[in-house]
Design a protein around this motif. Sequence first.
Motif, PDB file in Angstrom:
ATOM      1  N   ALA A   1       0.837  -1.193   0.000  1.00  8.72           N
ATOM      2  CA  ALA A   1       0.000   0.000   0.000  1.00  8.72           C
ATOM      3  C   ALA A   1       0.880   1.255   0.000  1.00  8.72           C
ATOM      4  CB  ALA A   1      -0.931   0.003   1.200  1.00  8.72           C
ATOM      5  N   LEU A   2       1.963   1.218   0.801  1.00  6.61           N
ATOM      6  CA  LEU A   2       2.860   2.373   0.841  1.00  6.61           C
ATOM      7  C   LEU A   2       3.530   2.591  -0.507  1.00  6.61           C
ATOM      8  CD1 LEU A   2       4.267   4.604   2.400  1.00  6.61           C
ATOM      9  CD2 LEU A   2       5.977   2.919   3.147  1.00  6.61           C
ATOM     10  N   MET A   3       3.950   1.504  -1.148  1.00  6.16           N
ATOM     11  CA  MET A   3       4.582   1.607  -2.460  1.00  6.16           C
ATOM     12  C   MET A   3       3.610   2.175  -3.491  1.00  6.16           C
ATOM     13  SD  MET A   3       7.202   1.284  -4.355  1.00  6.16           S
ATOM     14  CE  MET A   3       8.343   0.210  -3.462  1.00  6.16           C
ATOM     15  N   ALA A   4       2.374   1.712  -3.442  1.00  9.25           N
ATOM     16  CA  ALA A   4       1.373   2.210  -4.383  1.00  9.25           C
ATOM     17  C   ALA A   4       1.121   3.699  -4.163  1.00  9.25           C
ATOM     18  CB  ALA A   4       0.073   1.423  -4.231  1.00  9.25           C
ATOM     19  N   ASP A   5       1.100   4.119  -2.895  1.00  4.74           N
ATOM     20  CA  ASP A   5       0.888   5.530  -2.593  1.00  4.74           C
ATOM     21  C   ASP A   5       2.037   6.382  -3.106  1.00  4.74           C
ATOM     22  OD1 ASP A   5      -0.534   7.723  -1.224  1.00  4.74           O
ATOM     23  OD2 ASP A   5       1.243   7.724   0.063  1.00  4.74           O
ATOM     24  N   LEU A   6       3.259   5.888  -2.937  1.00  5.58           N
ATOM     25  CA  LEU A   6       4.430   6.625  -3.416  1.00  5.58           C
ATOM     26  C   LEU A   6       4.427   6.735  -4.935  1.00  5.58           C
ATOM     27  CD1 LEU A   6       7.224   5.183  -1.078  1.00  5.58           C
ATOM     28  CD2 LEU A   6       6.267   7.491  -1.049  1.00  5.58           C
ATOM     29  N   LEU A   7       4.036   5.650  -5.608  1.00  2.48           N
ATOM     30  CA  LEU A   7       3.994   5.672  -7.065  1.00  2.48           C
ATOM     31  C   LEU A   7       2.934   6.645  -7.568  1.00  2.48           C
ATOM     32  CD1 LEU A   7       4.414   1.872  -7.901  1.00  2.48           C
ATOM     33  CD2 LEU A   7       6.091   3.693  -8.232  1.00  2.48           C
ATOM     34  N   ASN A   8       1.812   6.739  -6.861  1.00  3.29           N
ATOM     35  CA  ASN A   8       0.752   7.658  -7.270  1.00  3.29           C
ATOM     36  C   ASN A   8       1.151   9.114  -7.077  1.00  3.29           C
ATOM     37  OD1 ASN A   8      -1.038   5.644  -8.052  1.00  3.29           O
ATOM     38  ND2 ASN A   8      -1.887   5.437  -5.985  1.00  3.29           N
ATOM     39  N   ARG A   9       2.092   9.366  -6.144  1.00  8.87           N
ATOM     40  CA  ARG A   9       2.484  10.735  -5.844  1.00  8.87           C
ATOM     41  C   ARG A   9       3.839  11.119  -6.416  1.00  8.87           C
ATOM     42  NH1 ARG A   9       3.593  11.800  -0.967  1.00  8.87           N
ATOM     43  NH2 ARG A   9       3.576   9.723  -0.015  1.00  8.87           N
ATOM     44  N   GLN A  10       4.379  10.250  -7.283  1.00  7.10           N
ATOM     45  CA  GLN A  10       5.695  10.552  -7.835  1.00  7.10           C
ATOM     46  C   GLN A  10       5.630  11.801  -8.710  1.00  7.10           C
ATOM     47  OE1 GLN A  10       7.250   7.689 -10.623  1.00  7.10           O
ATOM     48  NE2 GLN A  10       5.200   7.007 -11.216  1.00  7.10           N
ATOM     49  N   PRO A  11       6.650  12.640  -8.637  1.00 10.04           N
ATOM     50  CA  PRO A  11       6.633  13.889  -9.413  1.00 10.04           C
ATOM     51  C   PRO A  11       6.756  13.614 -10.906  1.00 10.04           C
ATOM     52  CG  PRO A  11       8.775  13.562  -8.382  1.00 10.04           C
ATOM     53  CD  PRO A  11       7.882  12.495  -7.839  1.00 10.04           C
ATOM     54  N   ALA A  12       6.242  14.545 -11.680  1.00  4.02           N
ATOM     55  CA  ALA A  12       6.350  14.423 -13.140  1.00  4.02           C
ATOM     56  C   ALA A  12       7.795  14.632 -13.570  1.00  4.02           C
ATOM     57  CB  ALA A  12       5.446  15.448 -13.816  1.00  4.02           C
ATOM     58  N   ARG A  13       8.201  13.894 -14.582  1.00  2.24           N
ATOM     59  CA  ARG A  13       9.549  14.044 -15.098  1.00  2.24           C
ATOM     60  C   ARG A  13       9.730  15.446 -15.682  1.00  2.24           C
ATOM     61  NH1 ARG A  13      13.380  10.409 -16.929  1.00  2.24           N
ATOM     62  NH2 ARG A  13      11.881   8.694 -16.695  1.00  2.24           N
ATOM     63  N   PRO A  14      10.761  16.172 -15.292  1.00  2.00           N
ATOM     64  CA  PRO A  14      10.951  17.525 -15.838  1.00  2.00           C
ATOM     65  C   PRO A  14      11.237  17.477 -17.330  1.00  2.00           C
ATOM     66  CG  PRO A  14      12.886  16.830 -14.577  1.00  2.00           C
ATOM     67  CD  PRO A  14      11.824  15.795 -14.341  1.00  2.00           C
ATOM     68  N   GLN A  15      10.686  18.434 -18.031  1.00  2.00           N
ATOM     69  CA  GLN A  15      10.868  18.502 -19.475  1.00  2.00           C
ATOM     70  C   GLN A  15      12.005  19.459 -19.812  1.00  2.00           C
ATOM     71  OE1 GLN A  15       9.214  16.685 -21.727  1.00  2.00           O
ATOM     72  NE2 GLN A  15       8.011  15.678 -20.116  1.00  2.00           N
ATOM     73  N   ARG A  16      12.933  18.981 -20.623  1.00  2.00           N
ATOM     74  CA  ARG A  16      14.026  19.844 -21.055  1.00  2.00           C
ATOM     75  C   ARG A  16      13.530  20.755 -22.170  1.00  2.00           C
ATOM     76  NH1 ARG A  16      19.189  17.442 -24.140  1.00  2.00           N
ATOM     77  NH2 ARG A  16      17.572  17.211 -25.704  1.00  2.00           N
ATOM     78  N   PRO A  17      13.585  22.062 -21.970  1.00  2.00           N
ATOM     79  CA  PRO A  17      13.078  22.966 -23.006  1.00  2.00           C
ATOM     80  C   PRO A  17      13.922  22.879 -24.275  1.00  2.00           C
ATOM     81  CG  PRO A  17      14.252  24.200 -21.309  1.00  2.00           C
ATOM     82  CD  PRO A  17      14.137  22.787 -20.816  1.00  2.00           C
ATOM     83  N   VAL A  18      13.263  22.816 -25.397  1.00  2.00           N
ATOM     84  CA  VAL A  18      13.919  22.785 -26.699  1.00  2.00           C
ATOM     85  C   VAL A  18      13.385  23.959 -27.503  1.00  2.00           C
ATOM     86  CG1 VAL A  18      14.279  21.485 -28.818  1.00  2.00           C
ATOM     87  CG2 VAL A  18      14.153  20.278 -26.630  1.00  2.00           C
ATOM     88  N   LEU A  19      14.273  24.855 -27.882  1.00  3.38           N
ATOM     89  CA  LEU A  19      13.839  26.039 -28.618  1.00  3.38           C
ATOM     90  C   LEU A  19      13.821  25.803 -30.123  1.00  3.38           C
ATOM     91  CD1 LEU A  19      15.763  28.810 -26.640  1.00  3.38           C
ATOM     92  CD2 LEU A  19      13.348  28.215 -26.473  1.00  3.38           C
ATOM     93  N   LEU A  20      14.781  25.026 -30.614  1.00  4.50           N
ATOM     94  CA  LEU A  20      14.909  24.811 -32.054  1.00  4.50           C
ATOM     95  C   LEU A  20      15.020  23.329 -32.357  1.00  4.50           C
ATOM     96  CD1 LEU A  20      17.577  27.553 -32.912  1.00  4.50           C
ATOM     97  CD2 LEU A  20      15.097  27.756 -33.141  1.00  4.50           C
TER      98      LEU A  20
END
Length: 219
Positions: A1-20
């Motif tokens: 249950a704890l593992m499932a809770d952690l997986l549900n609250r995991q942060p979104a992967r940061p997106q590397r900005p691409v200009l071109l």
Amino acid sequence: ALMADLLNRQPARPQRPVLLVQDATPEALIQALSHQRSLGLMSDEAGIILNGRVTEQLPMLNALWDGARYNVQRKTTDDITLSNVRLTIGLMLQNKPFEKFLKSQGEQALDNGFLARFLIAKPMSMQGHRMDYEYPISSDASLTQFNAKIIEVFARKKCTDTEDRPVLEFSQNALCALRNFSNEIEVCMRPGGNYCHVKSAASKIVENAERMAGLFHVF
């Protein structure tokens, strides 16, 4: 249950900005613009782009250039809606790749207004005139000033909402000049007018003039 809770609250992967981007599939462009609101499709070997998969979706490129709302329905993942995004396209290529594109998709590109959205230039070839001489090193003050302005633009707060985008308005004198220019173009599209055979391109001239005015204002 704890593992499932952690997986549900995991942060979104940061997106590397691409200009071109230099070469991208339609899906890659959509994906990139779903995470950021501005993107430039630039290439000095644009035959790869014009004769590649991305030009299979010319209406999509038109909509993104216009800044129009664009919806993408997918079978396996969530649908994507692009709203108030900006796509700039700058392409350089030789005659033969361009002629190949015109033969395969030129009629469609003219009919749907894709080519009309471009400011097209064909400079004269300098081959045979590129002599090697010694010149004194010129000042790079203009380049330094340009780079400083670019950094200033990039350093501004990133836009996250529609309201955050600054809105430029024409002065009364500029608006009058723009209206006169627009009327002149309209007259030239009449039968027998200078632009009667290139109405699709003429119809975008005023909008391109407005965009250039915005660039002059910023710089």
